[in-house]
Design a protein around this motif. Structure first.
Motif, PDB file in Angstrom:
ATOM      1  N   LYS A 174       0.635  -1.107   0.105  1.00  0.00           N
ATOM      2  CA  LYS A 174       0.115  -0.113   0.243  1.00  0.00           C
ATOM      3  C   LYS A 174       0.777   1.293  -0.131  1.00  0.00           C
ATOM      4  CE  LYS A 174      -3.955  -2.261   1.877  1.00  0.00           C
ATOM      5  NZ  LYS A 174      -4.960  -2.436   2.918  1.00  0.00           N
ATOM      6  N   ARG A 175       1.999   1.160   0.448  1.00  0.00           N
ATOM      7  CA  ARG A 175       3.008   2.359   0.390  1.00  0.00           C
ATOM      8  C   ARG A 175       3.251   2.638  -1.050  1.00  0.00           C
ATOM      9  NH1 ARG A 175       6.948   0.250   4.960  1.00  0.00           N
ATOM     10  NH2 ARG A 175       5.663   0.828   6.841  1.00  0.00           N
ATOM     11  N   LEU A 228       1.229   1.804  -3.516  1.00  0.00           N
ATOM     12  CA  LEU A 228       0.319   2.475  -4.288  1.00  0.00           C
ATOM     13  C   LEU A 228      -0.060   3.772  -3.977  1.00  0.00           C
ATOM     14  CD1 LEU A 228      -2.205  -0.379  -3.746  1.00  0.00           C
ATOM     15  CD2 LEU A 228      -1.606   0.428  -5.948  1.00  0.00           C
ATOM     16  N   THR A 229       0.447   4.323  -2.839  1.00  0.00           N
ATOM     17  CA  THR A 229       0.410   5.749  -2.471  1.00  0.00           C
ATOM     18  C   THR A 229       1.488   6.483  -3.249  1.00  0.00           C
ATOM     19  OG1 THR A 229      -0.231   5.207  -0.308  1.00  0.00           O
ATOM     20  CG2 THR A 229       0.420   7.649  -0.698  1.00  0.00           C
ATOM     21  N   PHE A 249      -5.092   5.189   0.418  1.00  0.00           N
ATOM     22  CA  PHE A 249      -4.061   4.146   0.838  1.00  0.00           C
ATOM     23  C   PHE A 249      -2.981   4.704   1.941  1.00  0.00           C
ATOM     24  CE2 PHE A 249      -5.203   2.524  -3.532  1.00  0.00           C
ATOM     25  CZ  PHE A 249      -5.877   1.488  -3.088  1.00  0.00           C
ATOM     26  N   TYR A 303      -3.794   3.394   5.474  1.00  0.00           N
ATOM     27  CA  TYR A 303      -3.679   2.059   5.980  1.00  0.00           C
ATOM     28  C   TYR A 303      -2.224   1.612   6.087  1.00  0.00           C
ATOM     29  CZ  TYR A 303      -8.557   1.434   5.142  1.00  0.00           C
ATOM     30  OH  TYR A 303      -9.901   1.392   5.297  1.00  0.00           O
TER      31      TYR A 303
END
Length: 59
Positions: A2-3, A5-6, A46, A49
């Motif tokens: 998710k990092r 995706l950010t 994102f 999270y």
């Protein structure tokens, strides 16, 4: 994951603005900023999270 995706959505929003504002077409500015805003919303979604590493470590 998710990092990444950010970072991905932040990069996509920058690319959209750079390319979109160079093209001189009617309504292009509104579309570019709209897509950029949507990408920034996904990046912010994102980001919330990403776990806090200080809390996840156990002594």
């Amino acid at each position: 994951m998710k990092r990444y995706l950010t970072a991905f959505f932040l990069g996509i929003s920058a690319i959209i603005l750079i390319i979109g504002l160079r093209i001189d077409v009617q309504w292009n500015g509104i579309v570019s900023w709209g897509l950029c805003f949507i990408c920034l919303l996904f990046a912010a979604y994102f980001t919330k999270y990403i776990p806090d590493e200080k809390k996840s470590r156990k002594p």
